[in-house]
Enzyme design. Structure first.
Site, PDB file in Angstrom:
ATOM      1  N   SER A 141       0.870  -1.180   0.000  1.00 59.19           N
ATOM      2  CA  SER A 141       0.000   0.000   0.000  1.00 59.19           C
ATOM      3  C   SER A 141       0.903   1.226   0.000  1.00 59.19           C
ATOM      4  CB  SER A 141      -0.858   0.011   1.280  1.00 59.19           C
ATOM      5  OG  SER A 141      -1.443   1.289   1.476  1.00 59.19           O
ATOM      6  N   TYR A 154      -2.362  -1.468  10.203  1.00 65.38           N
ATOM      7  CA  TYR A 154      -2.348  -1.597   8.733  1.00 65.38           C
ATOM      8  C   TYR A 154      -1.039  -1.064   8.161  1.00 65.38           C
ATOM      9  CZ  TYR A 154      -4.031  -1.143   3.903  1.00 65.38           C
ATOM     10  OH  TYR A 154      -4.192  -1.239   2.541  1.00 65.38           O
TER      11      TYR A 154
HETATM   12  P1  NAI Z   1     -11.715  -5.610  -0.654  1.00 60.08           P
HETATM   13  O1  NAI Z   1     -12.173  -5.549   0.742  1.00 60.08           O
HETATM   14  O2  NAI Z   1     -12.635  -5.281  -1.771  1.00 60.08           O
HETATM   15  O3  NAI Z   1     -11.085  -7.052  -0.966  1.00 60.08           O
HETATM   16  C1  NAI Z   1     -10.349  -7.784  -0.020  1.00 60.08           C
HETATM   17  C2  NAI Z   1     -10.720  -9.249  -0.186  1.00 60.08           C
HETATM   18  O4  NAI Z   1      -9.890 -10.028   0.675  1.00 60.08           O
HETATM   19  C3  NAI Z   1     -12.166  -9.540   0.197  1.00 60.08           C
HETATM   20  O5  NAI Z   1     -12.827 -10.234  -0.846  1.00 60.08           O
HETATM   21  C4  NAI Z   1     -12.034 -10.387   1.444  1.00 60.08           C
HETATM   22  O6  NAI Z   1     -13.064 -11.357   1.590  1.00 60.08           O
HETATM   23  C5  NAI Z   1     -10.690 -11.042   1.239  1.00 60.08           C
HETATM   24  N1  NAI Z   1     -10.095 -11.494   2.495  1.00 60.08           N
HETATM   25  C6  NAI Z   1     -10.048 -10.825   3.677  1.00 60.08           C
HETATM   26  N2  NAI Z   1      -9.450 -11.577   4.604  1.00 60.08           N
HETATM   27  C7  NAI Z   1      -9.115 -12.743   4.006  1.00 60.08           C
HETATM   28  C8  NAI Z   1      -8.486 -13.929   4.456  1.00 60.08           C
HETATM   29  N3  NAI Z   1      -8.095 -14.067   5.739  1.00 60.08           N
HETATM   30  N4  NAI Z   1      -8.298 -14.938   3.581  1.00 60.08           N
HETATM   31  C9  NAI Z   1      -8.711 -14.820   2.296  1.00 60.08           C
HETATM   32  N5  NAI Z   1      -9.322 -13.729   1.817  1.00 60.08           N
HETATM   33  C10 NAI Z   1      -9.520 -12.704   2.665  1.00 60.08           C
HETATM   34  O7  NAI Z   1     -10.438  -4.642  -0.707  1.00 60.08           O
HETATM   35  P2  NAI Z   1      -9.450  -4.235  -1.895  1.00 60.08           P
HETATM   36  O8  NAI Z   1      -9.409  -2.782  -1.898  1.00 60.08           O
HETATM   37  O9  NAI Z   1      -9.725  -4.978  -3.123  1.00 60.08           O
HETATM   38  O10 NAI Z   1      -8.081  -4.743  -1.246  1.00 60.08           O
HETATM   39  C11 NAI Z   1      -7.183  -5.635  -1.862  1.00 60.08           C
HETATM   40  C12 NAI Z   1      -5.793  -5.367  -1.326  1.00 60.08           C
HETATM   41  O11 NAI Z   1      -5.400  -4.049  -1.723  1.00 60.08           O
HETATM   42  C13 NAI Z   1      -5.669  -5.403   0.195  1.00 60.08           C
HETATM   43  O12 NAI Z   1      -4.456  -6.034   0.561  1.00 60.08           O
HETATM   44  C14 NAI Z   1      -5.632  -3.937   0.565  1.00 60.08           C
HETATM   45  O13 NAI Z   1      -4.975  -3.713   1.784  1.00 60.08           O
HETATM   46  C15 NAI Z   1      -4.881  -3.359  -0.607  1.00 60.08           C
HETATM   47  N6  NAI Z   1      -5.024  -1.934  -0.803  1.00 60.08           N
HETATM   48  C16 NAI Z   1      -6.245  -1.378  -1.080  1.00 60.08           C
HETATM   49  C17 NAI Z   1      -6.357  -0.021  -1.256  1.00 60.08           C
HETATM   50  C18 NAI Z   1      -7.675   0.628  -1.532  1.00 60.08           C
HETATM   51  O14 NAI Z   1      -7.736   1.871  -1.517  1.00 60.08           O
HETATM   52  N7  NAI Z   1      -8.742  -0.094  -1.822  1.00 60.08           N
HETATM   53  C19 NAI Z   1      -5.195   0.866  -1.165  1.00 60.08           C
HETATM   54  C20 NAI Z   1      -3.954   0.182  -0.893  1.00 60.08           C
HETATM   55  C21 NAI Z   1      -3.886  -1.168  -0.718  1.00 60.08           C
END
Ligand code: NAI
Length: 252
Positions: A141, A154
């Site tokens: 991130s 985080y």
């Molecule tokens: P999101 O919440 O839409 O997707 C995250 C997914 O990970 C969800 O489908 C969830 O069910 C799954 N998940 C959570 N815990 C889990 C586990 N223990 N085992 C398997 N799956 C699990 O969020 P997004 O935005 O798509 O995030 C994806 C990655 O991007 C994350 O690592 C997040 O920290 C990172 N990120 C997101 C940003 C944003 O602005 N959306 C910015 C910077 C990084």
């Protein structure tokens, strides 16, 4: 078809960035294993890929549990014959300061964001090393590089992902494995809405604030997916250990 013939795992594959990347991988010719805690939602993404003529399987798993990760890697090897690409992307956020953060919350954020990435790498590396090829992309991130407010666990966890990625690149480069991190800024996914809820802020104003950067808008999941496709593909064949930032222009 930049990923033709490749087999790919996407964790957090049912979420915003994970779904977009699963679809992008498949559109470039990869066979995709969509892995997520939410099995039904992962199945829906795999079904979307198959409906478009691609090849995909869905697996429900908690990346923080080693038995789940071992089962996932074994299932993908069984289904696709190997693992060429692992996008270790599942992540969670808690919007609290150090004083407000409980030890349980700290451990859960580290369990998913850090142990989850470590376990995926621990179990895909031997498969990739046997083939003497592979590309691992870990989701860090912008806040893992610069820090940010009210997200102590985080920020610490994503800093760990960035540096773990560099260490993995050093250890496994000689085995033909590239390891890079993708570091998004605010991207239009469920995570941002969850953050607004956690902070008790109105979603619209929270998202408007997220758009205050040089490009004057949030990122879209497909824009992160495009960068991940490049890191996964042979086009980035001399790139390893890098922290690629896609954040609309750096802000703290
Ligand atoms: P999101 O919440 O839409 O997707 C995250 C997914 O990970 C969800 O489908 C969830 O069910 C799954 N998940 C959570 N815990 C889990 C586990 N223990 N085992 C398997 N799956 C699990 O969020 P997004 O935005 O798509 O995030 C994806 C990655 O991007 C994350 O690592 C997040 O920290 C990172 N990120 C997101 C940003 C944003 O602005 N959306 C910015 C910077 C990084």
């Amino acid at each position: 078809m930049r990923l033709a013939g490749k087999s790919a795992i996407v964790t957090g594959g049912a979420g915003g960035i994970g779904r977009a990347t699963s679809l992008a991988f498949a559109a470039e010719g990869a066979r995709v294993a969509v892995v997520d805690l939410q099995q039904e939602a992962a199945e829906a993404v795999a079904a979307e890929i198959r409906a478009a003529g691609g090849e995909a399987i869905a697996l429900g798993a908690d990346v923080s549990a080693e038995a789940d990760v071992e089962r996932v890697v074994a299932a993908v090897v069984e289904a696709f014959g190997g693992v060429d690409v692992s996008f270790n992307n599942a992540g969670i956020i808690r919007r609290t300061t150090a004083v407000e953060t409980t030890v349980e919350e700290w451990d859960r954020v580290f369990g998913v964001n850090v142990r989850g990435v470590f376990l995926m790498c621990k179990h895909v590396v031997p498969v990739m090393a046997a083939a003497v090829k592979g590309s691992i992309i870990n989701t860090g991130s912008g806040w893992g590089l610069k820090g940010g407010g009210q997200a102590i666990s985080y920020c610490a966890s994503k800093g760990a992902v960035v540096n773990m990625t560099r260490a993995l690149a050093i250890d496994h480069g000689p085995q033909g494995i590239r390891v890079n991190s993708i570091n998004p800024g605010d991207v239009n996914t469920g995570m941002l809405r969850d953050e607004a809820r956690q902070l008790g802020q109105e979603t619209g104003s929270f998202l408007a604030e997220a758009a205050e950067r040089p490009l004057r808008r949030m990122g879209e999941p497909a824009e992160i997916a495009a960068a991940v496709v490049w890191l996964a593909s042979d086009e980035s064949s001399y790139v390893t250990g890098t922290a690629l930032v896609a954040d609309g222009g750096g802000i703290a």
